[in-house]
Scaffold this motif. Structure first.
Motif, PDB file in Angstrom:
ATOM      1  N   PHE A 441       0.841  -1.199   0.000  1.00  0.00           N
ATOM      2  CA  PHE A 441       0.000   0.000   0.000  1.00  0.00           C
ATOM      3  C   PHE A 441       0.878   1.251   0.000  1.00  0.00           C
ATOM      4  CE2 PHE A 441      -2.054  -3.457   2.200  1.00  0.00           C
ATOM      5  CZ  PHE A 441      -3.319  -3.507   1.641  1.00  0.00           C
ATOM      6  N   ASP A 442       0.369   2.291  -0.649  1.00  0.00           N
ATOM      7  CA  ASP A 442       1.065   3.580  -0.673  1.00  0.00           C
ATOM      8  C   ASP A 442       0.024   4.680  -0.507  1.00  0.00           C
ATOM      9  OD1 ASP A 442       3.879   4.871  -1.627  1.00  0.00           O
ATOM     10  OD2 ASP A 442       2.172   6.081  -2.297  1.00  0.00           O
ATOM     11  N   VAL A 443       0.266   5.573   0.438  1.00  0.00           N
ATOM     12  CA  VAL A 443      -0.676   6.663   0.717  1.00  0.00           C
ATOM     13  C   VAL A 443      -0.444   7.781  -0.306  1.00  0.00           C
ATOM     14  CG1 VAL A 443      -1.482   8.334   2.411  1.00  0.00           C
ATOM     15  CG2 VAL A 443      -0.676   6.069   3.156  1.00  0.00           C
ATOM     16  N   ASN A 444      -1.478   8.168  -0.986  1.00  0.00           N
ATOM     17  CA  ASN A 444      -1.383   9.205  -2.015  1.00  0.00           C
ATOM     18  C   ASN A 444      -1.448  10.609  -1.408  1.00  0.00           C
ATOM     19  OD1 ASN A 444      -1.309   7.307  -4.173  1.00  0.00           O
ATOM     20  ND2 ASN A 444      -3.542   7.081  -4.027  1.00  0.00           N
ATOM     21  N   ASN A 445      -0.825  11.542  -2.113  1.00  0.00           N
ATOM     22  CA  ASN A 445      -0.967  12.979  -1.822  1.00  0.00           C
ATOM     23  C   ASN A 445      -0.387  13.420  -0.479  1.00  0.00           C
ATOM     24  OD1 ASN A 445      -2.428  13.137  -4.274  1.00  0.00           O
ATOM     25  ND2 ASN A 445      -4.340  12.613  -3.182  1.00  0.00           N
ATOM     26  N   LEU A 446       0.590  12.661   0.057  1.00  0.00           N
ATOM     27  CA  LEU A 446       1.158  13.042   1.345  1.00  0.00           C
ATOM     28  C   LEU A 446       1.875  14.391   1.257  1.00  0.00           C
ATOM     29  CD1 LEU A 446       1.903  12.463   4.295  1.00  0.00           C
ATOM     30  CD2 LEU A 446       3.868  11.147   3.469  1.00  0.00           C
ATOM     31  N   LYS A 447       2.668  14.614   0.188  1.00  0.00           N
ATOM     32  CA  LYS A 447       3.412  15.862   0.039  1.00  0.00           C
ATOM     33  C   LYS A 447       2.459  17.047  -0.102  1.00  0.00           C
ATOM     34  CE  LYS A 447       7.168  17.965  -2.617  1.00  0.00           C
ATOM     35  NZ  LYS A 447       6.511  19.254  -2.718  1.00  0.00           N
ATOM     36  N   THR A 448       1.396  16.853  -0.895  1.00  0.00           N
ATOM     37  CA  THR A 448       0.428  17.933  -1.107  1.00  0.00           C
ATOM     38  C   THR A 448      -0.225  18.349   0.205  1.00  0.00           C
ATOM     39  OG1 THR A 448      -0.013  17.063  -3.311  1.00  0.00           O
ATOM     40  CG2 THR A 448      -1.636  18.586  -2.381  1.00  0.00           C
ATOM     41  N   ILE A 449      -0.615  17.367   1.001  1.00  0.00           N
ATOM     42  CA  ILE A 449      -1.285  17.668   2.276  1.00  0.00           C
ATOM     43  C   ILE A 449      -0.310  18.319   3.259  1.00  0.00           C
ATOM     44  CG2 ILE A 449      -2.363  16.568   4.287  1.00  0.00           C
ATOM     45  CD1 ILE A 449      -3.643  14.585   2.300  1.00  0.00           C
ATOM     46  N   ASN A 450       0.940  17.868   3.237  1.00  0.00           N
ATOM     47  CA  ASN A 450       1.958  18.498   4.095  1.00  0.00           C
ATOM     48  C   ASN A 450       2.117  19.975   3.739  1.00  0.00           C
ATOM     49  OD1 ASN A 450       2.780  16.485   5.865  1.00  0.00           O
ATOM     50  ND2 ASN A 450       4.196  15.577   4.405  1.00  0.00           N
ATOM     51  N   ASP A 451       2.161  20.258   2.422  1.00  0.00           N
ATOM     52  CA  ASP A 451       2.364  21.641   1.968  1.00  0.00           C
ATOM     53  C   ASP A 451       1.140  22.508   2.241  1.00  0.00           C
ATOM     54  OD1 ASP A 451       4.856  20.866   1.131  1.00  0.00           O
ATOM     55  OD2 ASP A 451       4.256  20.561  -0.963  1.00  0.00           O
ATOM     56  N   LYS A 452      -0.042  21.936   2.055  1.00  0.00           N
ATOM     57  CA  LYS A 452      -1.268  22.733   2.139  1.00  0.00           C
ATOM     58  C   LYS A 452      -1.777  22.864   3.578  1.00  0.00           C
ATOM     59  CE  LYS A 452      -5.839  23.155   0.015  1.00  0.00           C
ATOM     60  NZ  LYS A 452      -6.792  22.574  -0.960  1.00  0.00           N
ATOM     61  N   TYR A 453      -1.701  21.762   4.368  1.00  0.00           N
ATOM     62  CA  TYR A 453      -2.309  21.770   5.705  1.00  0.00           C
ATOM     63  C   TYR A 453      -1.275  21.690   6.842  1.00  0.00           C
ATOM     64  CZ  TYR A 453      -6.609  20.746   3.147  1.00  0.00           C
ATOM     65  OH  TYR A 453      -7.659  20.795   2.280  1.00  0.00           O
ATOM     66  N   SER A 457      -0.991  17.610   9.869  1.00  0.00           N
ATOM     67  CA  SER A 457      -2.037  16.964   9.072  1.00  0.00           C
ATOM     68  C   SER A 457      -1.456  15.795   8.276  1.00  0.00           C
ATOM     69  CB  SER A 457      -2.683  17.979   8.121  1.00  0.00           C
ATOM     70  OG  SER A 457      -3.360  18.969   8.850  1.00  0.00           O
ATOM     71  N   GLY A 458      -0.199  15.936   7.836  1.00  0.00           N
ATOM     72  CA  GLY A 458       0.457  14.825   7.145  1.00  0.00           C
ATOM     73  C   GLY A 458       0.630  13.620   8.054  1.00  0.00           C
ATOM     74  N   ASP A 459       1.030  13.874   9.312  1.00  0.00           N
ATOM     75  CA  ASP A 459       1.145  12.781  10.270  1.00  0.00           C
ATOM     76  C   ASP A 459      -0.227  12.162  10.549  1.00  0.00           C
ATOM     77  OD1 ASP A 459       3.834  13.213  10.424  1.00  0.00           O
ATOM     78  OD2 ASP A 459       3.755  14.363  12.302  1.00  0.00           O
ATOM     79  N   GLU A 460      -1.234  13.016  10.622  1.00  0.00           N
ATOM     80  CA  GLU A 460      -2.594  12.521  10.855  1.00  0.00           C
ATOM     81  C   GLU A 460      -3.043  11.633   9.698  1.00  0.00           C
ATOM     82  OE1 GLU A 460      -6.750  14.498  12.343  1.00  0.00           O
ATOM     83  OE2 GLU A 460      -5.799  15.381  10.573  1.00  0.00           O
ATOM     84  N   LEU A 461      -2.685  12.012   8.475  1.00  0.00           N
ATOM     85  CA  LEU A 461      -3.016  11.199   7.304  1.00  0.00           C
ATOM     86  C   LEU A 461      -2.365   9.815   7.397  1.00  0.00           C
ATOM     87  CD1 LEU A 461      -4.094  10.784   4.401  1.00  0.00           C
ATOM     88  CD2 LEU A 461      -1.982  11.863   3.579  1.00  0.00           C
ATOM     89  N   ILE A 462      -1.086   9.768   7.802  1.00  0.00           N
ATOM     90  CA  ILE A 462      -0.381   8.485   7.940  1.00  0.00           C
ATOM     91  C   ILE A 462      -1.053   7.622   9.014  1.00  0.00           C
ATOM     92  CG2 ILE A 462       1.809   7.411   8.618  1.00  0.00           C
ATOM     93  CD1 ILE A 462       1.890   8.680   5.896  1.00  0.00           C
ATOM     94  N   ILE A 463      -1.403   8.237  10.134  1.00  0.00           N
ATOM     95  CA  ILE A 463      -2.021   7.494  11.244  1.00  0.00           C
ATOM     96  C   ILE A 463      -3.373   6.923  10.826  1.00  0.00           C
ATOM     97  CG2 ILE A 463      -3.006   7.730  13.560  1.00  0.00           C
ATOM     98  CD1 ILE A 463      -0.844   9.884  14.088  1.00  0.00           C
ATOM     99  N   LYS A 464      -4.202   7.774  10.172  1.00  0.00           N
ATOM    100  CA  LYS A 464      -5.525   7.308   9.751  1.00  0.00           C
ATOM    101  C   LYS A 464      -5.427   6.241   8.672  1.00  0.00           C
ATOM    102  CE  LYS A 464      -8.308  11.323  11.016  1.00  0.00           C
ATOM    103  NZ  LYS A 464      -9.275  12.334  10.553  1.00  0.00           N
ATOM    104  N   SER A 465      -4.483   6.378   7.768  1.00  0.00           N
ATOM    105  CA  SER A 465      -4.314   5.385   6.705  1.00  0.00           C
ATOM    106  C   SER A 465      -3.884   4.040   7.299  1.00  0.00           C
ATOM    107  CB  SER A 465      -3.272   5.868   5.691  1.00  0.00           C
ATOM    108  OG  SER A 465      -3.694   7.066   5.073  1.00  0.00           O
ATOM    109  N   ALA A 466      -2.946   4.087   8.256  1.00  0.00           N
ATOM    110  CA  ALA A 466      -2.515   2.847   8.921  1.00  0.00           C
ATOM    111  C   ALA A 466      -3.679   2.177   9.634  1.00  0.00           C
ATOM    112  CB  ALA A 466      -1.392   3.151   9.908  1.00  0.00           C
TER     113      ALA A 466
END
Length: 563
Positions: A441-453, A457-466
């Motif tokens: 599995f690979d989480v999409n748009n991590l860089k975009t979310i890091n830059d925008k939010y 929020s990027g860490d939150e995305l990783i946690i929720k995806s896991a």
């Protein structure tokens, strides 16, 4: 306790040694002083009228006789006589206990009680310890009591005990109260045994620790039961005293096994040949006593010397191991706790005293009088030492568990980390019979979310995806985080393809639900390949295929998002 210290005991040992000595002094005061004081008057003497009748018994020739050590041959019978007092309260009974004899009781030559002889393949020749409560009619006051005694064994284990004129309820209450100290000791040993067992089982389940005080707990439970039966209290209420005889002897026969295993773990024994030999001999003795009884060659009491021999061999083995350990520790400038040796000496002395009492014969029904005290003191010592050891191991084990969790779990997401993943890959690589699905599995748009939010929020995305991946595949495999936004799940299932499809559908549903509460869209690319050790030579090739399929999925998701 420091290694290399020549002091015989540390401050820790001294503290418990003083407690131990204090307990021993209290027990001696409670047991010895009341028993030797001629002026001692028990509380129960004030409860009801008790007229003791342990003296004044005569034979047919008028010669005074003792109520124990009858010195008769097997199956020999004789009569003893006693005058009934003229003045007795109404409702008085003749109360007494008989041990390993058959009794026919007559009042003025009228048979009022007869203990029937029962023949059974599992019963002993004797009825065991029987309590008698024979009501004396008022018109027979001043008459004569005659007891016909039939001896069962040609040995010093038959007697009449605690004979007196009183009310049955008063006799029972008086007997229980006079034995209350021993009953309480048995209860404490029983509870202590269960505490040791449960505590060690908890430690085993918690940290997979080898048993330390589990076998001491089993030993304590067995000893407490045997010791309680020896007080004679159970026989007062039991319907079948012969069955109780068998239970007592069987418990005594099995006692060596748990204490042998306790000594094994306490001393850390590696050469177990002699220990296993004694353990096997214990079961041989157990079987031999049973076979001798069933075949009618000898009943349990006639073959109990085999049990005593086995107990003696066990004691000698423990003495040998203790001396060997002691000498070895002196050479290495080490020492064991003084409490261990003190408790062990207490057991040996108390057992020796009661064995002498059993074979010489003192007319007492309680064959565990001193053993009970010695074992209680020793079990208390070993329990204190053992519980301290177990607590320390549980503490260390829990700390090791935390360290292990940190070593094999990802700090951010809580799922298994790359170290755990690599060990699993190596395990599959070495195994010859593996059929497992590898989902990447690979989480999409991590860089975009890091830059925008922001990175939070990027860490939150990783946690929720896991969490989504782990939840979706929880019934088929474990989720591993192997990179910043990369995850792997090994699918163990009979039908890997079908399980994978169902889990992916669950993942899509979970992603959709999660996106309802986030300002950004969670998107996860996926791909899977099956590793069969019979068809694929290397798992790395399968991982590469799964990775390629995951990137194909990722490209499709990006294309779809652009459209």
């Amino acid at each position: 306790m420091k290694r290399g210290n020549c002091n015989w005991y540390s401050r820790y040992d001294r503290k418990y040694l003083f407690v131990y000595i204090a307990i021993m002094i209290v027990m001696m005061v409670i047991v010895i002083i009341p028993g030797t004081s001629a002026s001692h008057k028990t509380y129960m003497d004030k409860v009801g009228e008790v007229l003791k009748a342990d003296h004044g018994w005569t034979d047919e020739n008028g010669k005074e006789v003792q109520l124990y050590n009858f010195n008769l041959n097997e199956d020999e019978t004789f009569f003893i006589y006693h005058q009934i007092p003229q003045e007795l309260p109404y409702g008085t009974s003749l109360c007494f206990g008989s041990r390993n004899i058959y009794t026919d009781v007559y009042i003025n030559d009228v048979l009022v009680e007869k203990i029937p002889e029962v023949t059974h393949m599992f019963y002993n020749k004797s009825p065991g310890t029987v309590w008698h409560f024979i009501k004396i009619p008022q018109e027979d006051y001043g008459g004569t009591i005659k007891i016909q005694i039939k001896n069962v064994y040609n040995k010093n284990c038959s007697s009449i005990n605690d004979i007196c004129f009183t009310e049955p309820a008063n006799f029972v209450l008086r007997y229980i109260m006079n034995n209350m100290f021993h009953i309480v000791l048995c209860a404490i040993m029983f509870v202590m045994g269960f505490v040791f067992i449960l505590f060690d089982l908890y430690a085993y389940l918690k940290i997979k620790k080898k048993p330390d005080i589990f076998f001491l707990g089993v030993f304590s439970v067995l000893v407490s039961l045997w010791s309680f039966f020896e007080t004679g209290v159970v026989e007062i209420f039991a319907r079948d005293t012969r069955a109780l005889q068998n239970i007592k002897i069987y418990i005594l026969a099995l006692v060596p096994v748990p204490i042998l295993y306790y000594i094994k773990h306490y001393f850390g024994m590696k050469d177990l040949k002699l220990l296993n030999l004694i353990r096997d001999f214990t079961f041989v003795v157990f079987a031999a006593c049973t076979i001798l009884k069933i075949t009618g060659i000898a009943d349990f009491l006639e073959s109990i010397f085999l049990v005593h021999i086995n107990l003696g061999i066990t004691a000698l083995f423990i003495v040998y191991q203790a001396i060997r350990r002691w000498v070895k520790n002196i050479k290495n400038h080490r020492h064991d706790s003084v409490l261990f040796y003190l408790g062990f000496i207490t057991i040996c002395v108390s057992c020796a005293i009661d064995l002498v009492r059993f074979y010489i014969g003192s007319g007492e029904t309680d064959a565990a009088l001193f053993i009970r005290l010695g074992l209680f003191a020793a079990i208390l010592c070993y329990g204190v030492l053992g519980l301290g050891s177990v607590v320390e191991k549980v503490k260390n084990g829990l700390e090791a568990e935390v360290i292990s969790k940190l070593a094999y779990h990802d700090g951010l997401t809580g799922v298994a980390n790359r170290t755990a993943y690599q060990e699993k890959v190596d395990e599959y690589e070495k195994s010859r019979h593996v059929n497992v699905g590898v989902a990447m599995f690979d989480v999409n748009n991590l860089k975009t979310i890091n830059d925008k939010y922001g990175h939070n929020s990027g860490d939150e995305l990783i946690i929720k995806s896991a969490s989504i991946i782990q939840k979706s595949f929880e019934n088929t495999g474990v989720c591993y985080r192997i990179g910043g936004d990369e995850f792997v799940v090994f699918i163990s299932s009979k039908n890997i393809e079908e399980s994978y499809k169902n889990c992916i559908e669950n993942m899509k549903t979970n992603i959709s639900n999660a996106n309802k509460s986030t300002p950004y869209d969670i998107s996860i690319a996926y791909g899977m390949a099956v590793y069969d050790s019979k068809k694929s030579s290397k798992i790395s090739d399968v991982l590469k295929v799964a990775d390629e399929r995951m990137y194909i999925c990722k490209a499709k998701i990006k294309k779809k998002n652009k459209v």
